[in-house]
Design a protein around this motif. Sequence first.
Motif, PDB file in Angstrom:
ATOM      1  N   GLY A  90       8.278  -4.477   4.373  1.00  8.08           N
ATOM      2  CA  GLY A  90       8.263  -4.133   5.791  1.00  8.08           C
ATOM      3  C   GLY A  90       7.377  -2.951   6.141  1.00  8.08           C
ATOM      4  O   GLY A  90       7.493  -2.385   7.236  1.00  8.08           O
ATOM      5  N   LEU A  91       6.474  -2.566   5.226  1.00  5.81           N
ATOM      6  CA  LEU A  91       5.583  -1.439   5.493  1.00  5.81           C
ATOM      7  C   LEU A  91       4.348  -1.922   6.250  1.00  5.81           C
ATOM      8  O   LEU A  91       3.703  -2.892   5.828  1.00  5.81           O
ATOM      9  N   PRO A  92       3.999  -1.278   7.350  1.00  9.40           N
ATOM     10  CA  PRO A  92       2.800  -1.680   8.084  1.00  9.40           C
ATOM     11  C   PRO A  92       1.541  -1.330   7.306  1.00  9.40           C
ATOM     12  O   PRO A  92       1.328  -0.182   6.928  1.00  9.40           O
ATOM     13  N   VAL A  93       0.702  -2.339   7.045  1.00 12.78           N
ATOM     14  CA  VAL A  93      -0.516  -2.158   6.258  1.00 12.78           C
ATOM     15  C   VAL A  93      -1.714  -2.198   7.193  1.00 12.78           C
ATOM     16  O   VAL A  93      -1.849  -3.124   7.999  1.00 12.78           O
ATOM     17  N   THR A  94      -2.580  -1.191   7.090  1.00 13.45           N
ATOM     18  CA  THR A  94      -3.797  -1.162   7.907  1.00 13.45           C
ATOM     19  C   THR A  94      -4.994  -0.876   7.016  1.00 13.45           C
ATOM     20  O   THR A  94      -4.871  -0.206   5.982  1.00 13.45           O
ATOM     21  N   GLU A  95      -6.148  -1.370   7.409  1.00 15.69           N
ATOM     22  CA  GLU A  95      -7.368  -1.073   6.670  1.00 15.69           C
ATOM     23  C   GLU A  95      -7.966   0.219   7.194  1.00 15.69           C
ATOM     24  O   GLU A  95      -8.029   0.452   8.411  1.00 15.69           O
ATOM     25  N   GLY A  96      -8.411   1.093   6.290  1.00 13.34           N
ATOM     26  CA  GLY A  96      -9.071   2.314   6.695  1.00 13.34           C
ATOM     27  C   GLY A  96     -10.430   2.021   7.303  1.00 13.34           C
ATOM     28  O   GLY A  96     -11.052   0.990   7.015  1.00 13.34           O
ATOM     29  N   ARG A 104     -13.682   9.548   1.502  1.00 12.18           N
ATOM     30  CA  ARG A 104     -12.902   9.516   0.271  1.00 12.18           C
ATOM     31  C   ARG A 104     -13.704   9.039  -0.928  1.00 12.18           C
ATOM     32  O   ARG A 104     -13.191   8.975  -2.041  1.00 12.18           O
ATOM     33  N   GLY A 105     -14.959   8.680  -0.681  1.00 14.04           N
ATOM     34  CA  GLY A 105     -15.806   8.231  -1.783  1.00 14.04           C
ATOM     35  C   GLY A 105     -15.415   6.884  -2.341  1.00 14.04           C
ATOM     36  O   GLY A 105     -15.568   6.642  -3.542  1.00 14.04           O
ATOM     37  N   VAL A 106     -14.929   5.984  -1.484  1.00 19.50           N
ATOM     38  CA  VAL A 106     -14.575   4.635  -1.923  1.00 19.50           C
ATOM     39  C   VAL A 106     -15.237   3.630  -1.002  1.00 19.50           C
ATOM     40  O   VAL A 106     -15.663   3.963   0.114  1.00 19.50           O
ATOM     41  N   GLU A 107     -15.331   2.388  -1.451  1.00 22.66           N
ATOM     42  CA  GLU A 107     -16.007   1.373  -0.644  1.00 22.66           C
ATOM     43  C   GLU A 107     -15.129   0.899   0.509  1.00 22.66           C
ATOM     44  O   GLU A 107     -15.596   0.766   1.641  1.00 22.66           O
ATOM     45  N   ARG A 108     -13.862   0.604   0.218  1.00 24.86           N
ATOM     46  CA  ARG A 108     -12.899   0.191   1.245  1.00 24.86           C
ATOM     47  C   ARG A 108     -11.526   0.657   0.814  1.00 24.86           C
ATOM     48  O   ARG A 108     -11.275   0.867  -0.381  1.00 24.86           O
ATOM     49  N   LEU A 109     -10.615   0.824   1.775  1.00 29.71           N
ATOM     50  CA  LEU A 109      -9.249   1.218   1.432  1.00 29.71           C
ATOM     51  C   LEU A 109      -8.268   0.596   2.417  1.00 29.71           C
ATOM     52  O   LEU A 109      -8.626   0.271   3.556  1.00 29.71           O
ATOM     53  N   TRP A 110      -7.044   0.423   1.939  1.00 39.34           N
ATOM     54  CA  TRP A 110      -5.943  -0.011   2.785  1.00 39.34           C
ATOM     55  C   TRP A 110      -4.834   1.030   2.691  1.00 39.34           C
ATOM     56  O   TRP A 110      -4.662   1.670   1.652  1.00 39.34           O
ATOM     57  N   ARG A 111      -4.068   1.181   3.758  1.00 38.83           N
ATOM     58  CA  ARG A 111      -3.103   2.269   3.861  1.00 38.83           C
ATOM     59  C   ARG A 111      -1.760   1.744   4.357  1.00 38.83           C
ATOM     60  O   ARG A 111      -1.690   0.852   5.205  1.00 38.83           O
ATOM     61  N   PHE A 112      -0.672   2.356   3.824  1.00 39.56           N
ATOM     62  CA  PHE A 112       0.676   2.083   4.339  1.00 39.56           C
ATOM     63  C   PHE A 112       1.541   3.309   4.065  1.00 39.56           C
ATOM     64  O   PHE A 112       1.180   4.179   3.260  1.00 39.56           O
ATOM     65  N   PRO A 113       2.684   3.431   4.731  1.00 41.81           N
ATOM     66  CA  PRO A 113       3.501   4.646   4.604  1.00 41.81           C
ATOM     67  C   PRO A 113       4.046   4.833   3.191  1.00 41.81           C
ATOM     68  O   PRO A 113       4.396   3.876   2.499  1.00 41.81           O
ATOM     69  N   GLY A 114       4.124   6.102   2.774  1.00 43.08           N
ATOM     70  CA  GLY A 114       4.700   6.453   1.493  1.00 43.08           C
ATOM     71  C   GLY A 114       5.814   7.469   1.663  1.00 43.08           C
ATOM     72  O   GLY A 114       6.125   7.897   2.773  1.00 43.08           O
ATOM     73  N   PRO A 115       6.423   7.896   0.564  1.00 45.65           N
ATOM     74  CA  PRO A 115       7.548   8.830   0.617  1.00 45.65           C
ATOM     75  C   PRO A 115       7.171  10.163   1.255  1.00 45.65           C
ATOM     76  O   PRO A 115       6.068  10.662   1.072  1.00 45.65           O
TER      77      PRO A 115
END
Length: 322
Positions: A90-96, A104-115
Amino acid sequence: MTRPDIFGAARLGYVVVESRRLTEWNRFGADAIGLHVDALTRDTLRFRLDDRECRFLIQRGPAEDVTAAGWEVDDHTSFEVILGRATAAGLPVTEGTAEEAALRGVERLWRFPGPKGIATEIFTRARTSTTSPRMLNAAFVTGRSGMGHLAITTTRPERLHAYWDDLLDLRLSDRIVERIGPARLNIRFLRSGRRHHSIAVANVAGLAIDPIRTTVQHVNIEIATLDDLLASFHRVTELGFAMAWSIGQHTNDRELSYYCVTPSGFELEVGWNPVVVTPELERTWEPTTYDGISLWGHTPAGVRVATLMSRFQAAVRSLREG
């Protein structure tokens, strides 16, 4: 259907910090710890430990805290497994955005809530620099071990343990029980691969409140030589940055380290020569409970520890009087 086990497929890649104290962070990173620092803009710094473009991203903002942790994932299959688990939880996933990925020095990233409000970010491809880092240290230990580890305090250790276990199939390396003033600290150490732990979860037993203001208690990086560890310790103290815990050696992973206070208030542990969980050790590894954090050293230093102890004592009193 059998649940896939992705243990070993992910490791800590970078951390993102929000701070208004960028000048102090620059001095701390470059002159005290001895990292390579790139000042991208007046509002953005990046620290390098190795050939990666970014291991620490410091962005101007009010939080004075770690706001995100980026995890490098080996392959697209494991990547999709992690995204599927986040979605199922149930964590909302979004693309950076492309700009966020570039910073951040990366090609692509995805993000969701953490602790504790730390965003979890995952990526598969990091950008490397064509130039060697300009550092006061010979090297840091990264590669398949990742950039280091995060230590987090919580009043809900089972929830945090379950989050990381469900997401990345982390394994329990061991536990430590320690008394600090009136508080009994129960710490569990979770590994994602060869590094002894990528996450340490510390529960202050018997307290209803978390005594640590910041989302992480400390971030760890591993230096490659003992001489560089000692030299950085002296630079930190000589430049006037606060030392939280002096040089000592841990009971469980045998790492030699010290803890200093970053400009944002959480601690940075600089360590050397911890136990490595090789494939041979992995086959027979059994978690152990250790009594005490340190074999020797790691003695408290300065006002920082006195302040922390007073918070513990106040929390204990509030529970007894409640």
